[in-house]
Design an enzyme around this catalytic site. Structure first.
Site, PDB file in Angstrom:
ATOM      1  N   ASP A   1     -10.562 -11.858 -27.943  1.00 31.75           N
ATOM      2  CA  ASP A   1     -11.413 -11.983 -27.163  1.00 31.75           C
ATOM      3  C   ASP A   1     -11.470 -13.506 -26.094  1.00 31.75           C
ATOM      4  OD1 ASP A   1     -13.099  -9.580 -26.896  1.00 31.75           O
ATOM      5  OD2 ASP A   1     -13.753  -9.870 -28.202  1.00 31.75           O
TER       6      ASP A   1
ATOM      7  N   TYR B   1      -6.978  -0.314 -27.534  1.00 32.25           N
ATOM      8  CA  TYR B   1      -6.387  -0.688 -29.003  1.00 32.25           C
ATOM      9  C   TYR B   1      -4.853  -0.537 -28.330  1.00 32.25           C
ATOM     10  CZ  TYR B   1      -9.013   0.776 -32.839  1.00 32.25           C
ATOM     11  OH  TYR B   1     -11.017   0.727 -33.302  1.00 32.25           O
TER      12      TYR B   1
END
Length: 418
Positions: A144, A295
């Site tokens: 992130d 993912y």
């Protein structure tokens, strides 16, 4: 002074390069046997310490530890398990110190994001109070890219590269079919509160792709969004949308909110892409396809950024070196010294300034209309996706990733219930 053991754990969502940090920690510790006797890794992250399930990394060969550098995901297992505050659950922190005492652990290297930095900070404080000092060093990791102070976070550069390339390739596909078929492609990327990964998708603009980007930092304005998409389709014949999972309505509700919570108490997200695609379909009638990177984006070691791999290893190495120097309660950081040519060095930040602080994208990185990125953002992003660090491949065409032995250390304490 007798050498102490070290404890290393991986936390939260894994990345394509978190094992490179593990490699940096273990190889550097092995190079200083007079200071660090052995590195014990937590099986499945911090849970391994709490239940005294420790992995003896000395049983792993030098070749296998080196191979971690090109192997994705968490080689020792990770977990989503946030320790509560000291006031709410002191027993868990005291248990950590008990395990550290029992195994003569004097160094704690916690490889994770913001919640891990907070845990690391609390352990450093409590261990001192309990009379068993432990040098707690946080090794940064998060796709992130939202940890403060450090220029960027290991894991982000590789995700950014994967998303930029995948968005470009899918856009080429849509462009080739747009005359008679799909005109809209929507890709959903990670990023709950910070739009760094979505910004990477916006880089395709420089390759001539009409793209609209939806950031968590900008409230979703459906009318303006539809007008922007429609204008691009009319001009180019197609449009790509890169949407962050954290994109939200003006009232703060996520487009993708499912009404459930994860183990950290965060809203469980998943499904911004189909929401956006159906908004377009209902209002404009354009045929669409959508995808959720999920993912795939954080595990894509086959397309890792070379700078990301180098920084992940360097920060693991620096964590050990700074601990040996006597540092405590800090996080090694990446300090950018130049954009062109790209240059960086290692710095450090006190955990008191890192724990529970989230770094959003600066608003001057987002275009004035809220649907793209500025040149300043591009200047920041491009160095982080430069270079390829391909893994070795086996004769059968599959990447040569390593699976460790993961032999356990003998337990010395009573069982502990989480």
């Amino acid at each position: 002074m007798t050498a102490k053991n070290a404890f290393y754990a991986q936390s939260g969502g894994v990345t394509a390069v978190i094992n490179a940090s593990a490699c940096g920690v273990i190889e550097t510790a092995r190079a200083h046997p007079d200071k660090i006797a052995n590195v014990y890794a937590g099986r499945n992250g911090i849970i391994g310490a709490l239940v005294e399930d420790l992995i003896d990394t000395s049983q792993e060969s030098a070749e296998d530890i080196a191979a971690l550098k090109h192997t994705p995901s968490g080689g020792f297992g990770s977990c989503r398990f946030k320790l509560k505050s000291l006031e709410d659950n002191k027993r868990e922190y005291e248990r950590l110190i008990e395990v550290f005492k029992a195994h003569d652990i004097g160094y704690f290297f916690y490889n994770g994001g913001g919640d891990s930095a907070d845990t690391c900070y609390k352990v450093s404080q409590l261990s001192e109070k309990m009379g068993f000092p432990v040098q707690a060093i946080h090794v940064p990791k998060t796709v992130d890219n939202d940890l403060p102070i450090t220029d960027n976070c290991p894991g982000f550069g590789s995700v950014a590269k994967y998303i930029a390339v995948s968005t470009l390739e899918a856009s080429y596909d849509v462009r080739s079919m747009a005359a008679t078929s799909t005109k809209i492609f929507v890709i959903e990327v990670m990023g709950r509160h910070a739009g760094w990964i979505a910004a990477a998708g916006a880089l395709v603009e420089d390759e001539g792709i009409p793209v609209v980007t939806l950031f968590p930092e900008v409230e979703f304005d459906q009318e303006k969004f539809l007008a922007n998409v429609d204008a691009k389709v009319k001009e180019h014949g197609y449009c790509t949308i890169c949407v962050s999972e954290g994109c939200h309505w003006p009232d703060g509700k996520f487009l993708a909110e499912q009404g459930t919570r994860d183990s950290f108490g965060h809203a469980q997200l998943g499904g911004a892409a189909p929401v956006v695609a159906n908004i377009i379909k209902d209002a404009l009638g354009y045929k669409y396809h959508w995808a959720v990177a999920d993912y795939l984006q954080r595990a894509a070691r086959h397309l890792a950024s070379e700078s990301d791999v180098q920084q992940a290893y360097a920060l693991g190495k620096a964590a050990v070196e700074k601990a040996i120097e006597g540092k405590n309660s800090i996080m090694p950081t990446v300090v950018r010294t130049s954009n062109n040519p790209y240059a960086w060095e290692i710095g450090e930040a006190p955990l008191s300034e890192v724990a529970n602080v989230e770094k959003m994208m600066p608003m001057d990185f987002i275009s004035e209309d809220g649907f793209g990125i500025t040149q300043k953002c591009k200047d920041y992003l491009y160095p982080l996706i430069q270079g390829e660090a391909y893994p070795p491949y086996k004769a059968n065409g599959m990447p040569d990733y390593v699976t460790l032995k993961l032999n356990s250390v003998a337990r010395k304490l009573p069982d502990f219930e989480l």
